[in-house]
Scaffold this motif. Structure first.
Motif, PDB file in Angstrom:
ATOM      1  N   ARG A 105     -23.430  -1.940 -34.298  1.00 18.38           N
ATOM      2  CA  ARG A 105     -23.731  -1.821 -35.719  1.00 18.38           C
ATOM      3  C   ARG A 105     -25.238  -1.789 -35.966  1.00 18.38           C
ATOM      4  O   ARG A 105     -25.993  -2.532 -35.361  1.00 18.38           O
ATOM      5  N   ASN A 106     -25.646  -0.860 -36.863  1.00 14.44           N
ATOM      6  CA  ASN A 106     -27.051  -0.748 -37.277  1.00 14.44           C
ATOM      7  C   ASN A 106     -28.005  -0.568 -36.109  1.00 14.44           C
ATOM      8  O   ASN A 106     -29.135  -1.074 -36.122  1.00 14.44           O
ATOM      9  N   GLY A 107     -27.552   0.154 -35.074  1.00 17.07           N
ATOM     10  CA  GLY A 107     -28.418   0.469 -33.948  1.00 17.07           C
ATOM     11  C   GLY A 107     -28.665  -0.664 -32.982  1.00 17.07           C
ATOM     12  O   GLY A 107     -29.526  -0.555 -32.105  1.00 17.07           O
ATOM     13  N   LYS A 108     -27.912  -1.767 -33.105  1.00 13.51           N
ATOM     14  CA  LYS A 108     -28.092  -2.907 -32.213  1.00 13.51           C
ATOM     15  C   LYS A 108     -27.197  -2.764 -30.993  1.00 13.51           C
ATOM     16  O   LYS A 108     -25.988  -2.585 -31.118  1.00 13.51           O
ATOM     17  N   GLU A 109     -27.769  -2.851 -29.811  1.00 14.62           N
ATOM     18  CA  GLU A 109     -26.993  -2.731 -28.584  1.00 14.62           C
ATOM     19  C   GLU A 109     -26.295  -4.052 -28.253  1.00 14.62           C
ATOM     20  O   GLU A 109     -26.758  -5.123 -28.632  1.00 14.62           O
ATOM     21  N   PHE A 110     -25.172  -3.943 -27.547  1.00 10.05           N
ATOM     22  CA  PHE A 110     -24.445  -5.124 -27.089  1.00 10.05           C
ATOM     23  C   PHE A 110     -23.811  -4.813 -25.744  1.00 10.05           C
ATOM     24  O   PHE A 110     -23.760  -3.654 -25.323  1.00 10.05           O
ATOM     25  N   THR A 111     -23.332  -5.847 -25.071  1.00 12.31           N
ATOM     26  CA  THR A 111     -22.682  -5.666 -23.775  1.00 12.31           C
ATOM     27  C   THR A 111     -21.186  -5.531 -23.968  1.00 12.31           C
ATOM     28  O   THR A 111     -20.533  -6.431 -24.496  1.00 12.31           O
ATOM     29  N   LEU A 112     -20.639  -4.407 -23.543  1.00 12.60           N
ATOM     30  CA  LEU A 112     -19.204  -4.148 -23.618  1.00 12.60           C
ATOM     31  C   LEU A 112     -18.559  -4.552 -22.297  1.00 12.60           C
ATOM     32  O   LEU A 112     -19.122  -4.311 -21.227  1.00 12.60           O
ATOM     33  N   TYR A 113     -17.364  -5.143 -22.384  1.00 14.72           N
ATOM     34  CA  TYR A 113     -16.658  -5.615 -21.194  1.00 14.72           C
ATOM     35  C   TYR A 113     -15.376  -4.816 -20.975  1.00 14.72           C
ATOM     36  O   TYR A 113     -14.622  -4.546 -21.914  1.00 14.72           O
TER      37      TYR A 113
END
Length: 248
Positions: A105-113
């Motif tokens: 969301r809103n260009g924020k990266e996260f770690t996908l599992y």
């Protein structure tokens, strides 16, 4: 180029082909594409704001419901996830979980599992990160997990953490994301259903044209579907998508 066409995948009611498809067809025989063409989806996306998302897409009630169902799913599927983890561990060398940075969301990266479905011992001969049917990197256990979407089960943890929704645009690699999404990405969604056989039809694309095809055809089409979803998302619509995902 492959005989695969946009009309075969998304037949238009008006009989007109999409702009994305027209661009791709006109460039399919060219030895190279202008760099600016591949930037079109990103340039369009820069103008997208939270106003493009429906109230439901940004609802705190939705967040509470998704968190609740994520907990239920993690508890319910815990034995199946433990069995899948054991298969991955025994099936090939490497970690049980696949972790990858995705755009949220809103260009924020996260770690996908995910459960790891590919071997860590071989690379992709074409140098592409795009997966197609018959990809040599996919392990026998991984093939089974991917067939029944069991490799996606750990993403309920992402939902519980608040990285994702149950329903929404699929989280993409940063360089493949064509939208600056106001809403969270999802485990399943409209574009996910439309491209549920993506690996099969990408198999027909020559390896040296795979990245271009993805940029000029798949990426803009997914962006259009994702944007349409975010603008019109409702609880009823999400329930329909979840039902279609479970029964397709």
């Amino acid at each position: 180029m492959s005989s695969l066409s946009f009309d075969k995948i998304f037949p238009a009611e008006s009989g007109q082909r999409s702009e994305a498809a027209a661009h791709f067809s006109s460039a399919s025989d060219a030895p190279g594409l202008p760099a600016s063409w591949t930037q079109i989806p990103a340039l369009i996306a820069q103008k997208r704001t939270a106003s493009d998302a429906s109230p439901w897409a940004l609802s705190s009630t939705r967040r509470a419901l998704d968190a609740f169902f994520a907990i239920v799913a993690l508890v319910t599927f815990l034995p199946l996830m433990a069995f899948a983890a054991l298969l991955v561990r025994l099936g090939s060398r490497g970690p049980v979980f696949f972790r990858q940075r995705r755009m949220g969301r809103n260009g924020k990266e996260f770690t996908l599992y995910k459960f790891r479905s590919m071997s860590t011992d071989c690379g992709n001969a074409s140098g592409s990160c795009i997966t197609v049917t018959g990809d040599a990197r996919i392990t026998p256990v991984g093939m089974l997990l991917r067939r029944y979407k069991l490799d996606e089960l750990p993403q309920f943890w992402n939902v519980l953490r608040g990285d994702m929704w149950l329903v929404g645009p699929r989280p993409k690699l940063p360089h493949h994301e064509a939208l600056h999404m106001a809403a969270r990405p999802g485990i399943t969604g409209a574009a996910t259903l439309a491209f549920r056989n993506e690996e099969d039809f990408l198999y027909d694309i020559p390896e040296d044209q795979l990245e271009v095809f993805y940029e000029m055809f798949v990426k803009p089409t997914k962006a259009r579907l994702d944007l349409d979803y975010m603008r019109t998302a409702t609880l009823t619509g999400d329930l329909k998508i979840l039902w279609r995902t479970a029964t397709s």
